[in-house]
Design an enzyme around this catalytic site. Structure first.
Site, mmCIF file in Angstrom:
data_model
loop_
_atom_site.group_PDB
_atom_site.id
_atom_site.type_symbol
_atom_site.label_atom_id
_atom_site.label_comp_id
_atom_site.label_asym_id
_atom_site.label_seq_id
_atom_site.Cartn_x
_atom_site.Cartn_y
_atom_site.Cartn_z
ATOM 1 N N GLY A 125 0.796 -1.228 0.000
ATOM 2 C CA GLY A 125 0.000 0.000 0.000
ATOM 3 C C GLY A 125 0.828 1.276 0.000
ATOM 4 N N ASP A 251 -9.158 0.193 -15.591
ATOM 5 C CA ASP A 251 -9.192 0.786 -14.243
ATOM 6 C C ASP A 251 -8.438 2.116 -14.213
ATOM 7 O OD1 ASP A 251 -7.095 -1.234 -14.652
ATOM 8 O OD2 ASP A 251 -6.320 -0.533 -12.731
ATOM 9 N N ASP A 261 -3.085 8.208 -13.200
ATOM 10 C CA ASP A 261 -2.002 7.240 -12.986
ATOM 11 C C ASP A 261 -0.852 7.450 -13.974
ATOM 12 O OD1 ASP A 261 -3.022 6.190 -10.781
ATOM 13 O OD2 ASP A 261 -3.563 4.238 -11.609
HETATM 14 P P1 AMP Z 1 -2.023 0.898 -10.963
HETATM 15 O O1 AMP Z 1 -0.879 0.250 -11.614
HETATM 16 O O2 AMP Z 1 -1.637 2.066 -10.091
HETATM 17 O O3 AMP Z 1 -3.116 1.267 -11.892
HETATM 18 O O4 AMP Z 1 -2.600 -0.182 -9.917
HETATM 19 C C1 AMP Z 1 -3.200 -1.391 -10.296
HETATM 20 C C2 AMP Z 1 -3.737 -2.101 -9.066
HETATM 21 O O5 AMP Z 1 -2.670 -2.578 -8.233
HETATM 22 C C3 AMP Z 1 -4.599 -1.247 -8.168
HETATM 23 O O6 AMP Z 1 -5.630 -2.043 -7.644
HETATM 24 C C4 AMP Z 1 -3.640 -0.804 -7.095
HETATM 25 O O7 AMP Z 1 -4.298 -0.442 -5.913
HETATM 26 C C5 AMP Z 1 -2.809 -2.067 -6.906
HETATM 27 N N1 AMP Z 1 -1.474 -1.781 -6.342
HETATM 28 C C6 AMP Z 1 -0.414 -1.271 -6.989
HETATM 29 N N2 AMP Z 1 0.649 -1.121 -6.159
HETATM 30 C C7 AMP Z 1 0.257 -1.545 -4.942
HETATM 31 C C8 AMP Z 1 0.896 -1.637 -3.655
HETATM 32 N N3 AMP Z 1 2.160 -1.243 -3.455
HETATM 33 N N4 AMP Z 1 0.171 -2.153 -2.643
HETATM 34 C C9 AMP Z 1 -1.096 -2.537 -2.825
HETATM 35 N N5 AMP Z 1 -1.756 -2.472 -4.000
HETATM 36 C C10 AMP Z 1 -1.105 -1.979 -5.057
HETATM 37 MG MG MG Z 2 -4.548 2.606 -11.477
#
Ligand code: AMP
Ligand code: MG
Length: 492
Positions: A125, A251, A261
């Site tokens: 997180g 997403d 993002d």
């Molecule tokens: P993103 O690449 O930012 O679009 O994220 C894709 C998914 O992965 C989302 O559901 C994020 O919340 C999750 N995610 C990415 N990095 C982390 C992390 N370090 N801890 C928890 N969830 C993550």
């Molecule tokens: Mg995202």
């Protein structure tokens, strides 16, 4: 402990969509320290930026919750690189709440990197300094270039280490968005065949983003068309500035049509439709030139979830959404041509505009010319008395022929070539976040805790059309050896 800054929260998502999120709690961080704060955005949000600065490191790392904040992690699903995940959600982000800004627009305020949530799926997180500052820089650039985007209000280093391929200094970024509703938010409920909640979400989205559809006889088809138009505008904006988002999963595809993002994003140097910098995009799915088609693909996924709301007769619903999806291509093309027309100093639309603009991009690609600086340089071509002999146009015979056609168009307009050149300098930037300069700024912040290169770059890209003395290297393409090896990564 509560913050002394008043945020005037009015949290409609938390209040009205109770099944669409889970409560979350920011992690405790050892020694938060403010790296960047967006005073201009704070003022837009009606916040007392002088007072807020005193406690910004605590508020924007989640250590001090402002009165009325309801930290929540939103549920969403999504197609990632074409494959469907039914359970994603805010795994490293939590929304503090919504504020109605001075212009009357409702905006979400969200912490990203503030610790695990019920959607973290084993992740920590957390976020680290490099990607947080990249998000801050690139979103600031898009905003300054007039492209719709989520904005960054603050970046705070947390004082703790996060573990990726090696330990990195941790950070939290505060994101402000028209909302965080994504195509993936709809997919979460549609994938569970939850028609009631899909409709509830669609009604919320209409009320919040497209209220002109309230009372319409066909609101859900209208919603699809409105999102399609917003996304066509957005993608045309990206294409006109040479921006590659890099991870256009559903997403990361918003209902409001904002860029969201900034993980593996980059600006291209030499014009190249196949340009891709993401370390995980092996097939080039999200390459520069594919972005319009991918947007249409994402809209088709949005259309799928709306079908049951559009018509009980599935065949009839499909036929109706098909029309909207086809219109996307036309709308996108019109927006792109309009954007390029303005970059070329052309005032009136002409049937030959598409051919003229495509002719230019084909030449740029053939000669591997740097996109941003070539477009900027065209105003000096227009200004020169003897412009046909300008070195740029003499790169090749074809370029010269193209230039003559373009200059002829400019000469016929009021004010001629000189007035066109002045207009062009207000839309073709000198400064963008060049990949090598971004890396230089991030490395310095991460390895040496030196924010000076970040601040210098930020200052230039926030005012991208004004030439500044002593900054030539910021206006130049990266050395080809850098670009050949350059990769960007997903994780914030
Ligand atoms: P993103 O690449 O930012 O679009 O994220 C894709 C998914 O992965 C989302 O559901 C994020 O919340 C999750 N995610 C990415 N990095 C982390 C992390 N370090 N801890 C928890 N969830 C993550
Ligand atoms: Mg995202």
């Amino acid at each position: 402990m509560k913050s002394s800054t008043s945020f005037a929260f009015d949290n409609t998502y938390a209040a009205q969509l109770v099944d669409f999120y889970l409560p979350a709690k920011p992690a405790v961080f050892p020694s938060p320290s403010l790296m960047a704060f967006n005073d201009g955005l704070a003022v837009e949000l009606g916040l007392d930026s002088t007072q807020l600065r005193q406690e910004a490191h605590l508020v924007f790392s989640g250590q001090l919750l402002p009165e009325g904040a309801t930290p929540i992690a939103q549920a969403y699903a999504g197609h990632q690189f074409g494959g469907f995940s039914h359970q994603l959600g805010d795994g490293r982000a939590m929304m503090l709440g919504e504020v109605v800004d001075k212009a009357g627009v409702r905006r979400d305020i969200q912490l990203k990197g503030s610790g695990p949530t019920p959607f973290s799926r084993g992740g920590d997180g957390k976020a680290s300094v490099g990607p947080v500052l990249r998000e801050y820089l690139v979103s600031a650039s898009l905003h300054a270039l007039g492209v719709s985007t989520t904005r960054m209000l603050a970046a705070v280093s947390t004082g703790e280490q996060v573990y990726r391929e090696r330990p990195f200094p941790g950070a939290v970024v505060t994101r402000v968005a028209a909302s965080h509703l994504r195509v993936g938010t709809f997919q979460f409920f549609a994938a569970r065949d939850d028609r009631v909640r899909t409709k509830q979400l669609a009604d919320y989205a209409i009320k919040r983003h497209y209220p002109q559809l309230l009372g319409s006889t066909d609101p859900y088809l209208g919603l699809l068309a409105a999102v399609s138009q917003a996304q066509a505008d957005l993608i045309a904006g990206w294409m006109c500035i040479g921006f590659i988002h890099g991870v256009m999963n559903t997403d990361n595809f918003t209902i409001a049509g904002e860029t969201i993002d900034f993980g593996p994003c980059a600006f291209m140097d030499a014009f190249d439709r196949s340009a891709v910098f993401s370390s995980i995009d092996y097939q080039g799915r999200y390459a520069y030139g594919n972005q319009p088609q991918i947007a249409q693909w994402n809209l088709a996924r949005f259309a799928e979830v709306l079908l049951p709301l559009i018509d009980d007769d599935m065949d009839a619903a499909v036929a109706r959404v098909q029309e909207v999806l086809t219109d996307f291509a036309t709308h996108y093309r019109d927006r792109w041509v309009a954007g390029m027309r303005s970059k070329l100093g052309l005032m009136e639309a002409d049937t030959s505009d598409h051919e003229l603009t495509s002719g230019l991009t084909e030449l740029l690609e053939e000669h591997q010319l740097d996109y941003t600086s070539t477009l900027r340089c065209l105003s000096s071509v227009a200004r020169a008395a003897d412009s046909v002999s300008h070195p740029l146009l003499n790169t090749s015979k074809d370029f010269n022929a193209w230039g003559q056609r373009w200059l002829h168009r400019l000469a016929q307009q009021p004010g001629g070539q000189a007035a066109a050149a002045d207009r062009m300098d207000t839309v073709n930037p000198v400064y963008i976040p060049r990949n090598h300069k971004v890396e230089e700024a991030l490395t310095s912040a991460v390895d040496d805790q030196n924010l000076e290169p970040f601040e210098r770059l930020l200052g230039l890209i926030m005012d991208p059309f004004e030439v500044r003395g002593g900054c030539d290297s910021y206006a130049e393409a990266a050395p080809p050896t850098f670009t050949k090896c350059y990769q960007t990564f997903c994780g914030t």
